[in-house]
Write an enzyme that holds these catalytic residues in place. Structure first.
Site, short mmCIF file in Angstrom:
data_model
loop_
_atom_site.label_atom_id
_atom_site.label_comp_id
_atom_site.label_asym_id
_atom_site.label_seq_id
_atom_site.Cartn_x
_atom_site.Cartn_y
_atom_site.Cartn_z
N LYS A 53 58.09 37.72 -63.83
CA LYS A 53 59.58 36.99 -63.88
C LYS A 53 59.21 35.25 -63.24
O LYS A 53 58.44 34.47 -62.01
CB LYS A 53 60.50 37.49 -62.53
CG LYS A 53 61.18 38.57 -62.82
CD LYS A 53 61.74 38.78 -62.20
CE LYS A 53 62.58 39.82 -62.57
NZ LYS A 53 63.96 40.56 -61.48
N ASP A 90 62.58 51.72 -57.43
CA ASP A 90 63.31 50.52 -58.07
C ASP A 90 64.92 50.70 -57.35
O ASP A 90 65.80 51.75 -57.31
CB ASP A 90 63.65 50.74 -59.18
CG ASP A 90 64.42 48.79 -59.78
OD1 ASP A 90 63.93 48.25 -59.14
OD2 ASP A 90 65.34 49.43 -60.84
N ARG A 130 53.00 11.23 -61.65
CA ARG A 130 53.75 12.48 -62.35
C ARG A 130 53.88 13.77 -62.52
O ARG A 130 53.83 13.76 -62.27
CB ARG A 130 55.33 11.63 -62.52
CG ARG A 130 56.61 12.44 -63.17
CD ARG A 130 57.04 13.17 -61.77
NE ARG A 130 57.15 12.55 -60.52
CZ ARG A 130 57.06 13.09 -59.62
NH1 ARG A 130 56.61 14.08 -59.24
NH2 ARG A 130 57.62 11.74 -58.66
N LYS A 186 59.59 51.54 -68.06
CA LYS A 186 60.46 51.37 -67.27
C LYS A 186 61.75 51.96 -68.01
O LYS A 186 61.53 52.42 -68.71
CB LYS A 186 60.64 50.18 -67.48
CG LYS A 186 59.36 48.74 -67.01
CD LYS A 186 59.72 47.30 -66.51
CE LYS A 186 60.43 47.30 -64.85
NZ LYS A 186 60.83 45.83 -65.13
N GLU A 213 58.27 53.16 -63.42
CA GLU A 213 59.95 52.90 -62.40
C GLU A 213 60.95 54.14 -62.54
O GLU A 213 60.94 54.76 -63.48
CB GLU A 213 60.29 51.84 -63.75
CG GLU A 213 61.49 51.01 -62.31
CD GLU A 213 62.45 50.05 -63.55
OE1 GLU A 213 61.58 48.87 -62.78
OE2 GLU A 213 63.23 50.19 -63.93
#
Length: 316
Positions: free
Chosen positions: A150, A252, A115, A182, A231
């Site tokens: 992510k 973005d 597994r 960002k 960004e």
């Protein structure tokens, strides 16, 4: 105006000691989940210690191989009495019924390791397979596909490696190997304009200047990364930073028209900064985004929306 050299890209994730270390730590955690401080009671009750066997990990679906070459490290963490034969190369496509790995040896060890091995390989092959679907949509364009941060906690290098197996490129691995300014950096950063005593949110141009000034420099024994990316979410922000010396501008959630305008502005400036489109990139939209002329397209969907590929273990 002489254009700047094309920037070096982020370091790609490869099969090396860092990837091996991440995999082994993850497998140890997975083994602890399955066995705790006990044993595989069902297998002990059903299977004689001397029983030998062989099986193949087989795909139930079309896919792209990723992580198959890492199987020996997975089995090694079980301290299993098993021989491992890898049957397909990384990045290679396969069809339903295709054998990917052959395992032979202790029947008990085959059952106990099944597994954990399938879970890991299914996840990595699933990411490579989804990535390849996106890459196929980019054929005929010069745009390159990139992943993001992510990722599943603890699996970042492995998942980014799977993106590469699927034909994608790796964005920065973490916070340590690139400047990526960002919107929240701009919102929380502060600056003071000449003639004003009050602190104000950090402007894109000032943020870019600070990062460019720091890149390649030393802080104690650390060397700052060489790539600076920022960004922006408006065309007027881009105009203020085009000549700042940064390497990549991340556009973005730009509309297709604004992406084309941004590309035209960059080209007219003569600056070799790369343009990266991001935000709401899907299989239905990526070809249109690439057609605007951007150099890079990044998508978190490659990892956070990928589903595990259906793999099984068949006895030989």
């Amino acid at each position: 105006m002489n254009p700047q050299p094309v920037p070096a890209d982020y370091t790609p994730v490869e099969i090396d000691e860092r990837l091996e270390n991440d995999l082994r730590q993850l497998v140890r955690l997975a083994i602890a989940e399955d066995l705790d401080v006990a044993v595989d009671w069902t297998t002990l009750a059903m299977i004689d210690a001397e029983r030998r066997g062989a099986c193949q990990i087989v795909s139930r679906a079309h896919g792209i191989a990723a992580g198959i070459a890492l199987t020996p490290w997975i089995i090694d963490e079980f301290d299993a009495d098993l021989d491992v034969e890898v049957l397909v190369g990384e990045g290679e496509p396969f069809s339903p019924g295709a054998p990917l790995v052959r395992l032979s040896g202790s029947a008990r060890d085959l059952l106990t390791s099944e597994r954990v091995t399938l879970n890991l390989l299914s996840r990595l092959c699933g990411i490579a397979t989804l990535t390849n679907r996106y890459v196929e949509k980019l054929k005929g364009s010069d745009a390159r596909l990139y992943d993001t941060r992510k990722t599943t906690p603890g699996m970042r290098r492995l998942e980014k490696y799977a993106v590469r197996c699927g034909g994608g490129h790796n964005h920065r691995t973490g916070l340590f190997d690139g400047f990526l300014i960002k919107d929240n950096h701009l919102a929380l950063g502060q600056s003071r304009e000449a003639g004003h005593s009050d602190e104000m949110p950090l402007g894109a141009a000032e943020a870019a200047r600070r990062a460019v000034a720091m890149r390649g420099g030393m802080m104690k024994h650390l060397v700052a990364p060489s790539i600076v990316e920022i960004e922006v979410d408006r065309l007027d922000q881009m105009a203020t930073i085009l000549l700042s010396g940064i390497d990549i501008i991340l556009l973005d959630n730009f509309s297709l028209d604004d992406l084309r305008t941004a590309v035209a502005a960059r080209d007219a400036s003569g600056v070799a900064v790369e343009l990266e489109a991001s935000g709401n990139i899907t299989l239905d939209t990526i070809a249109s985004v690439a057609a605007t002329g951007v150099d890079r397209i990044s998508s978190g969907a490659l990892t956070h929306q990928a589903t595990s590929l259906d793999l099984g273990m068949d006895w030989v």
